[in-house]
Design a protein around this motif. Structure first.
Motif, PDB file in Angstrom:
ATOM      1  N   GLU A 127      40.051  42.502  45.607  1.00 23.98           N
ATOM      2  CA  GLU A 127      40.461  41.948  46.892  1.00 23.98           C
ATOM      3  C   GLU A 127      41.330  40.708  46.704  1.00 23.98           C
ATOM      4  N   ALA A 128      40.964  39.856  45.757  1.00 20.74           N
ATOM      5  CA  ALA A 128      41.755  38.653  45.489  1.00 20.74           C
ATOM      6  C   ALA A 128      43.129  39.023  44.938  1.00 20.74           C
TER       7      ALA A 128
ATOM      8  N   ARG B 147      50.224  40.485  47.734  1.00 19.74           N
ATOM      9  CA  ARG B 147      50.822  40.481  49.076  1.00 19.74           C
ATOM     10  C   ARG B 147      51.466  39.127  49.378  1.00 19.74           C
ATOM     11  N   HIS B 148      50.849  38.070  48.887  1.00 17.31           N
ATOM     12  CA  HIS B 148      51.407  36.730  49.081  1.00 17.31           C
ATOM     13  C   HIS B 148      52.762  36.599  48.377  1.00 17.31           C
TER      14      HIS B 148
ATOM     15  N   HIS C  76      47.018  30.914  43.533  1.00 20.15           N
ATOM     16  CA  HIS C  76      46.565  31.515  44.785  1.00 20.15           C
ATOM     17  C   HIS C  76      45.049  31.382  44.860  1.00 20.15           C
TER      18      HIS C  76
ATOM     19  N   TYR D 196      41.640  32.715  47.083  1.00 20.78           N
ATOM     20  CA  TYR D 196      41.120  33.699  48.041  1.00 20.78           C
ATOM     21  C   TYR D 196      39.670  33.352  48.369  1.00 20.78           C
TER      22      TYR D 196
ATOM     23  N   VAL E 162      44.862  41.870  45.414  1.00 17.88           N
ATOM     24  CA  VAL E 162      45.680  42.440  46.492  1.00 17.88           C
ATOM     25  C   VAL E 162      46.224  41.328  47.381  1.00 17.88           C
ATOM     26  N   SER E 163      45.382  40.352  47.711  1.00 13.57           N
ATOM     27  CA  SER E 163      45.822  39.232  48.531  1.00 13.57           C
ATOM     28  C   SER E 163      46.916  38.434  47.825  1.00 13.57           C
ATOM     29  N   TYR E 164      46.750  38.209  46.537  1.00 12.98           N
ATOM     30  CA  TYR E 164      47.730  37.450  45.747  1.00 12.98           C
ATOM     31  C   TYR E 164      49.076  38.172  45.712  1.00 12.98           C
TER      32      TYR E 164
END
Length: 289
Positions: free
Chosen positions: A181-182, A188-189, A153, A155, A184-186
């Protein structure tokens, strides 16, 4: 000997689980470190000077969740190691009340003196070693966390002007925000709408600072992957990279290893991850079907 710093927590430090966010712990460590250095005028901590102290590495163990039952928090600081051109501080974040001493986190921070005029490290002076000496209690190094794996992933990371320190670099505390932040994005992905996943808390996080981050228009990149998992935990590795102009090899500027524990909000204890969660992480490890 230890130095004790009295810190103040804020309501804005809370996360969605009702705990003090992991980034706040590192902010407290920075404040405690500056207070510790403030006893010795030759160690330039947090000042805009030709010389300073750079953070090389953080290692933080999050032992139990910290809440705002009381906003006062204590941080002890002492010295773990002294070398020619670097030293390592140890820390405990805790409270003391009628029930005794409750330790919420333990950490170590490796630091190196630096000369900004020549962009080069320097050796510790005899006066600095003399100051650090009485606080020295040598301890063995911790076991490393696996970084096995490769990017799953990416970000985009934009450094804000407000995140720069007096050295005109992104302050070391903000790296924890960038990795958060990275992460959380990962996650969620990986999560599919409708799936039931357990909540997560951080048990351990190690960060290496390899090159400074500067303010600029083009984003950096945070590359993430899962490097290991157990019944109640998994490990995420992050690397902040400068992609450059795309024609060369991206430069790794910082790296973190994060041990996450799946968590039951009702019991406030570790809990097994759900089967859907396990399948998603296993697929990231190439262990899934």
């Amino acid at each position: 000997m230890r130095h004790t710093y009295t810190g103040q927590l804020r309501w804005a430090d809370m996360d969605l689980l009702g705990h003090v966010n992991n980034v706040t712990y590192v902010d407290l460590l920075q404040e405690a470190r500056i207070a510790f250095f403030g006893q010795h005028r030759s160690i330039a901590a947090g000042q805009e000077t030709p010389e300073g102290i750079l953070v090389v590495k953080h290692q933080v163990d999050f032992l139990i969740p910290l809440n705002l039952r009381s906003t006062v928090i204590l941080v002890d600081t002492w010295v773990e190691r002294i070398r020619a051109g670097a030293f390592t501080l140890a820390h405990e974040i805790y409270r003391e009340d009628d029930s005794g001493r409750t330790v919420f986190a333990r950490a170590s921070t490796e630091l190196a003196p630096f000369v900004f005029a020549t962009a080069s490290p320097r050796r510790l002076s005899p006066e600095e070693k003399e100051f650090l000496g009485p606080y020295l209690v040598e301890t063995p190094a911790r076991s490393p966390i696996s970084v096995e794996g490769s990017t799953r992933h990416v970000y985009p990371l934009h450094v804000r002007w407000s995140e720069l320190d007096p050295y005109r670099h992104a302050n070391n505390v903000h790296y924890y925000e960038y990795f958060q932040e990275a992460r959380v994005s990962y996650i969620r992905h990986l999560h599919t709408r409708g799936e039931v996943w357990s909540q997560n808390v951080i048990a351990r996080m190690d960060v290496e600072y390899l090159r400074p981050l500067h303010y600029r228009g083009a984003p950096y990149e945070v590359h993430s992957w899962v490097s290991g998992m157990g019944s109640k935990s998994y490990t995420v590795v992050h690397e902040i990279r400068d992609p450059g102009d795309g024609t060369g090899t991206p430069e790794v500027l910082a790296r973190s290893r994060v041990v996450m524990v799946t968590f039951d909000v009702e019991t406030q204890k570790a809990a097994p991850m759900t089967e859907q969660q396990r399948a998603a992480f296993a697929a990231e490890l190439d262990l899934g079907s």
